[in-house]
Design a protein around this motif. Structure first.
Motif, PDB file in Angstrom:
ATOM      1  N   ILE A  30       0.885  -1.170   0.000  1.00 52.01           N
ATOM      2  CA  ILE A  30       0.000   0.000   0.000  1.00 52.01           C
ATOM      3  C   ILE A  30       0.920   1.215   0.000  1.00 52.01           C
ATOM      4  O   ILE A  30       1.622   1.462   0.989  1.00 52.01           O
ATOM      5  N   GLY A  31       0.959   1.923  -1.121  1.00 54.49           N
ATOM      6  CA  GLY A  31       1.916   3.026  -1.258  1.00 54.49           C
ATOM      7  C   GLY A  31       3.319   2.474  -1.076  1.00 54.49           C
ATOM      8  O   GLY A  31       3.735   1.556  -1.776  1.00 54.49           O
ATOM      9  N   ASP A  32       4.060   3.036  -0.087  1.00 53.88           N
ATOM     10  CA  ASP A  32       5.416   2.525   0.160  1.00 53.88           C
ATOM     11  C   ASP A  32       5.479   1.690   1.446  1.00 53.88           C
ATOM     12  O   ASP A  32       6.529   1.574   2.067  1.00 53.88           O
ATOM     13  N   ILE A  33       4.329   1.105   1.822  1.00 60.37           N
ATOM     14  CA  ILE A  33       4.273   0.273   3.031  1.00 60.37           C
ATOM     15  C   ILE A  33       3.883  -1.157   2.659  1.00 60.37           C
ATOM     16  O   ILE A  33       2.942  -1.366   1.878  1.00 60.37           O
ATOM     17  N   ALA A  34       4.614  -2.137   3.217  1.00 60.70           N
ATOM     18  CA  ALA A  34       4.275  -3.547   2.979  1.00 60.70           C
ATOM     19  C   ALA A  34       3.581  -4.095   4.224  1.00 60.70           C
ATOM     20  O   ALA A  34       3.990  -3.807   5.346  1.00 60.70           O
ATOM     21  N   VAL A  35       2.528  -4.879   3.989  1.00 61.05           N
ATOM     22  CA  VAL A  35       1.810  -5.519   5.099  1.00 61.05           C
ATOM     23  C   VAL A  35       1.765  -7.013   4.800  1.00 61.05           C
ATOM     24  O   VAL A  35       1.203  -7.440   3.790  1.00 61.05           O
ATOM     25  N   ILE A  36       2.386  -7.783   5.687  1.00 57.63           N
ATOM     26  CA  ILE A  36       2.533  -9.225   5.432  1.00 57.63           C
ATOM     27  C   ILE A  36       1.836 -10.026   6.527  1.00 57.63           C
ATOM     28  O   ILE A  36       1.766  -9.592   7.685  1.00 57.63           O
ATOM     29  N   GLY A  92      11.133  -8.487   7.619  1.00 57.93           N
ATOM     30  CA  GLY A  92      10.919  -7.086   7.241  1.00 57.93           C
ATOM     31  C   GLY A  92      12.139  -6.516   6.545  1.00 57.93           C
ATOM     32  O   GLY A  92      12.028  -5.844   5.509  1.00 57.93           O
ATOM     33  N   GLU A  93      13.311  -6.806   7.104  1.00 51.69           N
ATOM     34  CA  GLU A  93      14.540  -6.261   6.508  1.00 51.69           C
ATOM     35  C   GLU A  93      14.809  -6.853   5.123  1.00 51.69           C
ATOM     36  O   GLU A  93      15.286  -6.164   4.218  1.00 51.69           O
ATOM     37  N   GLY A 133      12.033  -0.889   8.980  1.00 52.52           N
ATOM     38  CA  GLY A 133      11.921   0.378   8.245  1.00 52.52           C
ATOM     39  C   GLY A 133      11.297   1.462   9.099  1.00 52.52           C
ATOM     40  O   GLY A 133      11.300   1.392  10.331  1.00 52.52           O
ATOM     41  N   GLU A 134      10.757   2.485   8.411  1.00 50.97           N
ATOM     42  CA  GLU A 134      10.188   3.629   9.136  1.00 50.97           C
ATOM     43  C   GLU A 134       8.979   3.197   9.964  1.00 50.97           C
ATOM     44  O   GLU A 134       8.212   2.343   9.537  1.00 50.97           O
ATOM     45  N   LYS A 135       8.838   3.856  11.132  1.00 45.57           N
ATOM     46  CA  LYS A 135       7.658   3.568  11.972  1.00 45.57           C
ATOM     47  C   LYS A 135       6.562   4.543  11.570  1.00 45.57           C
ATOM     48  O   LYS A 135       6.233   5.458  12.301  1.00 45.57           O
ATOM     49  N   LYS A 184       9.305   1.384   2.199  1.00 45.18           N
ATOM     50  CA  LYS A 184      10.029   2.089   3.268  1.00 45.18           C
ATOM     51  C   LYS A 184       9.677   1.579   4.665  1.00 45.18           C
ATOM     52  O   LYS A 184      10.359   1.906   5.630  1.00 45.18           O
ATOM     53  N   ALA A 185       8.583   0.843   4.791  1.00 46.34           N
ATOM     54  CA  ALA A 185       8.175   0.342   6.108  1.00 46.34           C
ATOM     55  C   ALA A 185       7.478  -1.000   5.926  1.00 46.34           C
ATOM     56  O   ALA A 185       6.763  -1.197   4.935  1.00 46.34           O
ATOM     57  N   VAL A 186       7.720  -1.912   6.877  1.00 50.62           N
ATOM     58  CA  VAL A 186       7.079  -3.238   6.792  1.00 50.62           C
ATOM     59  C   VAL A 186       6.352  -3.525   8.101  1.00 50.62           C
ATOM     60  O   VAL A 186       6.909  -3.359   9.186  1.00 50.62           O
ATOM     61  N   PHE A 187       5.090  -3.978   7.961  1.00 49.71           N
ATOM     62  CA  PHE A 187       4.283  -4.339   9.121  1.00 49.71           C
ATOM     63  C   PHE A 187       3.734  -5.749   8.933  1.00 49.71           C
ATOM     64  O   PHE A 187       3.512  -6.184   7.808  1.00 49.71           O
ATOM     65  N   ALA A 188       3.501  -6.414  10.078  1.00 46.58           N
ATOM     66  CA  ALA A 188       2.821  -7.714  10.027  1.00 46.58           C
ATOM     67  C   ALA A 188       1.381  -7.505  10.457  1.00 46.58           C
ATOM     68  O   ALA A 188       1.101  -6.616  11.277  1.00 46.58           O
TER      69      ALA A 188
END
Ligand SMILES: C[S@@+](CC[C@H](N)C(=O)[O-])C[C@H]1O[C@@H](n2cnc3c(N)ncnc32)[C@H](O)[C@@H]1O
Length: 330
Positions: free
Chosen positions: A86-92, A106-107, A140-142, A117-121
């Protein structure tokens, strides 16, 4: 290593010949020496000047984070092959066993996908009235706000505060193609406006309702970003506005509870207008129970319905599908 030395004017012709003979070693870079090129080769080949030299290896970019991630071998098969961007955010979505390796995963995603730029679970299932989920920061970024682009529109949103699924882009385009200029559309569960803003590029007017104040805040911003003054955001429970609006087309994108809002939808559509209904179903009965419910509500309101199209939109759990039913109301 072996190489073939040719004048640069001959370079392209020789390169093609070496590929044809399957002797060019594509793991190494072609070397330049003044007006000459040296091609790396896998074996000797007649008719060329052969030289012995060193070549620089070509860095192979991994295609998937799974190629670079550091997790124990016995967990590799559990690594998801895909995730939402979503945009520059990954959600896994990670299984419990993999959560321990969330930072490494994430890395690895950041390493392979430079635009992320940011990864979330996913920390929970989508729940509650706002249909949002908990997110766990992995790398990545919070930051949870981003700008997503789909179907030629820009959508600013916060992945932690509003519902948004990039997987519905094709479905939204399907509705866009069906909509006609001059129509009034009522998007009952608009979120940040992925249907509303897109449709506003074509139709006359879009009423876009949502009960989540964050969704409506972003919807207002997306209206400005996309220059769609014909979107009318409405903050509140759709039950309070339904019936006051008379639309040619109504969108009910709240699959979990849409069946509870059929009355409101049918009271908000002009005679001959169309409702795009979404639901969740088990694969054994994809449309039956939803269509029965639609017919029952229509009967109670003294209306008639004509089913136009039934579709599986996407799988959402084992044996479960997000389905769409388009129908006309008279
Ligand atoms: C599944 S999301 C869909 C959002 C958007 N259409 C999209 O495609 O991203 C459903 C939305 O309905 C909103 N919602 C839930 N109950 C509502 C209600 N009673 N009245 C208005 N909006 C509601 C939620 O806040 C959520 O944003």
């Amino acid at each position: 290593m072996l190489g073939i030395r040719v004048h640069k004017h001959e370079g392209e012709k020789v390169r093609r010949k070496l590929i044809e003979l399957d002797v060019l070693d594509k793991n190494y870079k072609v070397k330049r020496e003044g007006d000459f090129l040296i091609f790396p080769i896998k074996e000797r080949v007649e008719g060329f000047e052969i030289v012995e030299t060193e070549f620089e290896p070509i860095e192979k970019r991994p295609h998937s984070y799974r190629e670079v991630v550091d997790v124990p071998d016995y967990l590799r098969s559990l690594l998801p092959s895909s995730f939402d961007i979503i945009g520059d955010i990954a959600v896994i979505e990670l299984s419990e066993e993999l959560m321990e390796y969330g930072k490494q995963i994430g890395e690895a995603i950041l390493k392979v996908h430079k635009h992320i730029k940011a990864v979330f679970a996913k920390g929970s299932a989508v729940s509650g009235e706002f249909r949002i989920r908990q997110l766990i920061h992995l790398a990545g970024e919070k930051r949870t706000e981003t700008l997503h682009r789909e179907n030629g529109i820009k959508l600013k949103l916060d992945v932690a505060k509003v519902y948004f699924s990039p997987r519905l882009a094709t479905e939204r385009m399907r509705i866009f193609k069906k909509a006609k200029e001059g129509e009034i559309v009522f998007d009952m569960f608009a979120g940040v406006g992925p249907y509303s803003i897109l449709l506003a590029k074509k139709v006359r007017l879009v009423f876009a309702c949502d009960i989540n104040p964050w969704a409506v805040k972003y919807l207002e911003e997306n209206k400005r970003l996309n220059k769609t003054p014909n979107v009318i955001p409405i903050l509140g429970d759709v039950r309070k506005v339904a019936g006051q609006i008379k639309a040619d087309r109504v969108i009910m994108n709240l699959p979990k509870f849409a069946h509870e809002f059929l009355r409101e939808a049918m009271l908000s559509v002009k005679s001959g207008g169309i409702i795009h209904y979404y639901g969740f179903s088990h694969e054994d009965d994809l449309f039956g129970k939803h269509e029965e419910k639609i017919k029952t509500v229509a009967r109670e309101l003294g209306k008639k319905v004509k089913f136009l199209e039934r579709r599986k939109v996407r799988p959402y759990a084992p044996y479960q599908y997000n389905i769409a039913i388009d129908f006309r109301v008279f």
